[in-house]
Design an enzyme around this catalytic site. Structure first.
Site, PDB file in Angstrom:
ATOM      1  N   GLY B 241     -23.955  16.273   6.114  1.00 50.85           N
ATOM      2  CA  GLY B 241     -23.545  15.993   7.495  1.00 50.85           C
ATOM      3  C   GLY B 241     -22.404  15.682   7.922  1.00 50.85           C
ATOM      4  N   GLY B 242     -21.860  16.182   9.054  1.00 49.17           N
ATOM      5  CA  GLY B 242     -20.390  15.935   9.448  1.00 49.17           C
ATOM      6  C   GLY B 242     -19.269  15.997   8.381  1.00 49.17           C
ATOM      7  CG  ASP B 243     -16.328  13.009   8.025  1.00 48.29           C
ATOM      8  OD1 ASP B 243     -17.315  12.639   8.236  1.00 48.29           O
ATOM      9  OD2 ASP B 243     -15.153  12.441   8.137  1.00 48.29           O
ATOM     10  CD  GLU B 244     -21.683  10.272   5.958  1.00 47.97           C
ATOM     11  OE1 GLU B 244     -22.524   9.882   4.949  1.00 47.97           O
ATOM     12  OE2 GLU B 244     -22.141  10.177   6.991  1.00 47.97           O
TER      13      GLU B 244
END
Lengths: 191, 329
Positions: B241-244
């Site tokens: 997710g996102g920048d993970e």
């Protein structure tokens, strides 16, 4: 029947006019995909509808498209299967014409749930026949004209095949041995 | 004899039964039908006897045509002696008070092989014979089977593509959260040893805010390529997710190895990235967890452990990898 006609139409248009033309037809007909599966079922009327769009894209009458597709089914060198199955119908062209009435029965031997058109052959004279083809999809009569034209050629017979009144097909045989018949071995050549 | 008698000349026999065999009462062959002659490699020489040309397969023990007729009742099976290996079956009867014997043979199930072997045509069969229909049916069936097989292959291809799509993150092409959950379930159930890196990009929000989402997406794609480059085929890089991101390193649990991989990733991610003309500098914080530090190792537990280590890495000043000592096991 729609599935077989759609798959054949797809093959005919792609082989003859190219993939981009087929894609244009599919887009115009707002089809969800670009591939028809001959063994699946499609809503009845789909074949006629797609053919109407193909007629607009190609700028030629829908009957001509169905006729040319019928000829393509028999003459396409990559797939000899249809021609061979039809040739099993008779030793000569006249014999073959008489076998058309058996077509639904023959098809049911292989695909029991396939709804084949009812074909009726009337012998008007020794070399004149009238064929009546009752079927959904409506394009079937034109496809049959194309198939008959190609098969006459296959048997080496010169004849006139034309759409007649009330959806009939008129066949007039001019020369039974016009050219050499294409070779037909009962044993399938490819194994 | 009651009823009318039917005198049928030999050419009539050929038309009705192109595989007939006419013998005298002693079993000497008098004439054969045209199709049977092809099977026998030609018309048998004068004086040829039934048992010279045929081996009797049933009824058992019969050798001569008389024995065949005496024992078989209605039906018998023969094999020509010419090694054609085409089985024949037939019926027969004595005619003219035993002075003649008439047999009629057919191919039975060997029809297709016979047609091929002897190049038979429709003229070789009686007009009433169903041979044509049988050949037609065999070919139609083969065509249908071919189509069905092709359909199955296409459907299987579509199913695999759909499955692949369901496990793939569309933006980066890495695996997605669902794929990670499936792999972790599998590894934990198999009690396999593995390391897990939980990666969070540092300063990524700034890129998105100042250069826009297109630049942000470009950075994510670049990081994804770096992760994909750093792992082996059995390992798995996931955008959760996102920048993970999560990287699962299968079969490696040594601290030194996992730390090396994490530090290599951090070093590569910290290189300047060219995002549509602007040079972007980000970094990464990594929390490391190992299956061997947890008993039992469960997906949720190892993810929580990696998350805890990641939090510690962030707090320690970012751009670093942390592996915490196992908590109260």
């Amino acid at each position: 029947m729609d599935a077989l006609m759609l798959r054949s139409l797809q093959g005919y248009i792609i082989d003859t006019f190219g993939t981009s033309v087929w894609q244009a037809v599919c887009r115009r007909a707002a089809l969800p995909g670009e591939t028809f599966e001959p063994m699946l079922r499609y809503a009845s009327g789909t074949a006629d509808r797609v053919a109407r769009h193909a007629a607009e894209v190609l700028g030629r009458p829908v009957e001509t498209i169905w006729e040319d597709m019928g000829t393509y089914l028999v003459t396409n060198p990559d797939n000899d299967g249809v021609r061979r199955l039809l040739r099993f119908g008779g030793m000569g062209f006249v014999d073959f014409l008489h076998s058309l009435e058996e077509m639904p029965g023959r098809a049911r031997l292989a695909l029991p749930d396939l709804e084949m058109p009812e074909v009726e052959l009337r012998e008007l004279g020794p070399d004149r026949f009238e064929i009546r083809c009752r079927s959904e999809p409506g394009g079937m009569t034109s496809v049959l004209v194309g198939i008959l034209t190609a098969m006459a050629d296959d048997y080496g017979v010169l004849c006139l095949i034309e759409p007649g009144p009330l959806g009939t097909i008129q066949v007039k045989i001019l020369d039974c041995a016009h050219s050499a018949a294409r070779r037909f071995d009962l044993a399938r050549p490819d194994h | 004899m009651p009823g009318p008698v039917c005198p049928l000349p030999v050419d009539g026999l050929s038309r009705f039964m192109p595989m007939y065999l006419l013998l005298d009462g002693q079993g000497t062959i008098l004439s054969v039908g045209p199709t049977l002659a092809r099977v026998l490699d030609g018309i048998p020489p004068p004086g040829a006897r039934f048992e010279d040309l045929f081996e009797v397969r049933s009824p058992g023990g019969a050798m001569t045509v008389a024995e065949v007729l005496d024992r078989a009742g209605q039906r018998f099976r023969l094999m020509p002696r010419n090694r054609s290996k085409i089985g024949l079956r037939g019926v027969g009867m004595r005619l003219d008070e035993g002075r003649l014997i008439l047999l009629n043979l057919s191919f039975g199930i060997d029809l297709i092989a016979a047609v091929r072997k002897f190049s038979l045509s429709d003229a070789d069969f009686a007009a009433t014979d169903l041979a044509m229909e049988l050949l037609y049916l065999a070919e139609a069936n083969a065509a249908v089977t071919r189509e069905l097989r092709a359909l199955n292959l296409r459907l299987e291809g579509a199913r695999m593509a759909a499955e692949e799509e369901a496990l793939t993150d569309p933006l980066t092409g890495l695996r997605n959260r669902r794929a990670a959950d499936l792999l972790l379930e599998r590894l934990c159930a198999a009690k396999a040893g593995f390391g897990l890196l939980h990666i969070d990009l540092d300063y990524f929000k700034k890129v998105n805010d100042s250069l826009g989402h297109a630049a942000g997406d470009h950075v994510l794609a670049t990081v994804s390529r770096i992760l994909a480059d750093q792992i082996r085929a059995d390992d798995c890089a996931v955008r959760i997710g996102g920048d993970e991101f999560v990287v699962i390193i299968v079969n490696r649990t040594e601290e030194r190895v996992l730390r090396t991989i994490a530090e290599r990733i951090i070093a590569r991610v910290s290189d300047p990235i060219d995002a549509q003309g602007s040079e972007v500098r980000i970094s990464a914080s990594v929390g490391i967890a190992r299956s061997v530090d947890l008993t039992p190792c469960e997906p949720a537990r190892i993810l929580a452990e990696a998350d805890r280590a990641l939090y510690a890495a962030k707090r320690a000043g970012r751009g670093r990898a942390v592996l915490l000592a196992p908590q109260g096991n």
